[in-house]
Design a protein around this motif. Structure first.
Motif: not given
Length: 319
Positions: A140-161
């Protein structure tokens, strides 16, 4: 009453085209961007029969001046950022382009909104890939991110921005954390479309085996035309917030395969082979979602679950 105006970055893609159709039907003035609007075919808008109803403009996302002038000229009430590299697999081959097209472009858009100081509402396309392997946990919205691809890392960064600009500058900006959502507009490099088109071709007499990567994955698959309504609903709330958008039902890729091949009276076991060369360097085994917040706050829940998704996609390639 003056019609609302929406700027869609990434209008050529699956989600952009369906969102454009949804907003046109809502009475919006819809403007879509492309690197070179004069040279783009906007084929998905043509397929949905709305090309005539959408204004298209050129915008270079790598040029801050182009981004700023496009937003100023469009004068939108709402901006939807659905562009950027969208393939997990391709992100392993093009990690720099992936980071640039997702995270850096987002910064340029947010900075342009901040500079113009207009009451623009901003939607960012997030992804369930940010969660990584959820295992038995429904993310859900509070679950920690654990990205496992460059795509997911980029999207996680965008989310934090998005969160940073919302809190630090008071921008109305939110992220939709969308789990897998499909339609006939999906490109064939996506496994769902590859399966559906492969099954249809074999049913027509094709003799080649369908080669896929890892079959031991589980995903939450929904129907893309429904998910764009959730994007719009996020921008209609009094307060900007982030939401998980999904069906809440996770099934195996083998289930998807079985449903698609049975639609054409075929047994997938006789026509599909798993090829190690098509497997990703790191993959997510299970993606499971808890979309209860979207139902409670937005009043949104998925109407079409995986079997309906498969059937609709198969029907589209059969017609």
């Amino acid at each position: 009453m003056q019609a609302k105006r929406a700027l869609i970055c990434g209008i050529s893609g699956q989600d952009g085209a369906y969102l454009a159709k949804f907003l046109v039907e809502k009475g919006y003035v819809v403007i879509g961007t492309s690197r070179d609007a004069a040279a783009s075919s906007f084929a998905n808008l043509q397929k949905l029969g709305i090309r005539h109803a959408v204004e298209t403009v050129s915008m270079s996302t790598s040029d801050s001046g182009s981004v700023l002038s496009t937003i100023r000229n469009a004068a939108p009430d709402e901006i939807y950022y659905l562009a950027g590299q969208s393939s997990v697999g391709l992100s392993f081959e093009q990690p720099v382009e992936t980071m640039e097209s997702i995270a850096m472009v987002l910064v340029r858009l947010l900075e342009a909104i901040r500079f113009l100081d207009c009451p623009i509402r901003f939607y960012n396309a997030g992804t369930s890939e940010c969660f990584g392997d959820t295992g038995n946990q429904r993310a859900n919205e509070t679950t920690p991110f654990r990205p496992r691809s460059p795509y997911a890392v980029a999207k996680a960064s965008a989310h934090q921005l998005i969160g940073t600009y919302r809190e630090a500058y008071g921008l109305y900006a939110c992220t939709g954390i969308l789990f897998n959502h499909e339609s006939p507009l999906r490109l064939e490099r996506f496994v769902t479309q590859k399966i559906v088109r492969g099954a249809a071709q074999i049913a027509r007499g094709g003799s080649e085996k369908l080669q896929l990567g890892n079959l031991d994955i589980y995903r939450d698959w929904g129907w893309a035309p429904e998910y764009v309504e959730a994007m719009w609903l996020m921008l209609q709330q009094d307060r900007a917030d982030d939401f998980v958008i999904a069906t809440g039902e996770t099934v195996s890729l083998r289930h998807f395969l079985d449903r698609a091949f049975r639609y054409f009276d075929l047994d997938w076991n006789e026509h599909v082979i798993s090829t190690p060369g098509l497997q990703r360097p790191s993959d997510i085994r299970i993606g499971s979602a808890d979309p209860s917040k979207a139902k409670a706050v937005l009043g949104w829940s998925a109407k079409t679950h995986v079997d309906g998704v498969v059937d609709k996609m198969c029907e589209a390639v059969s017609s």
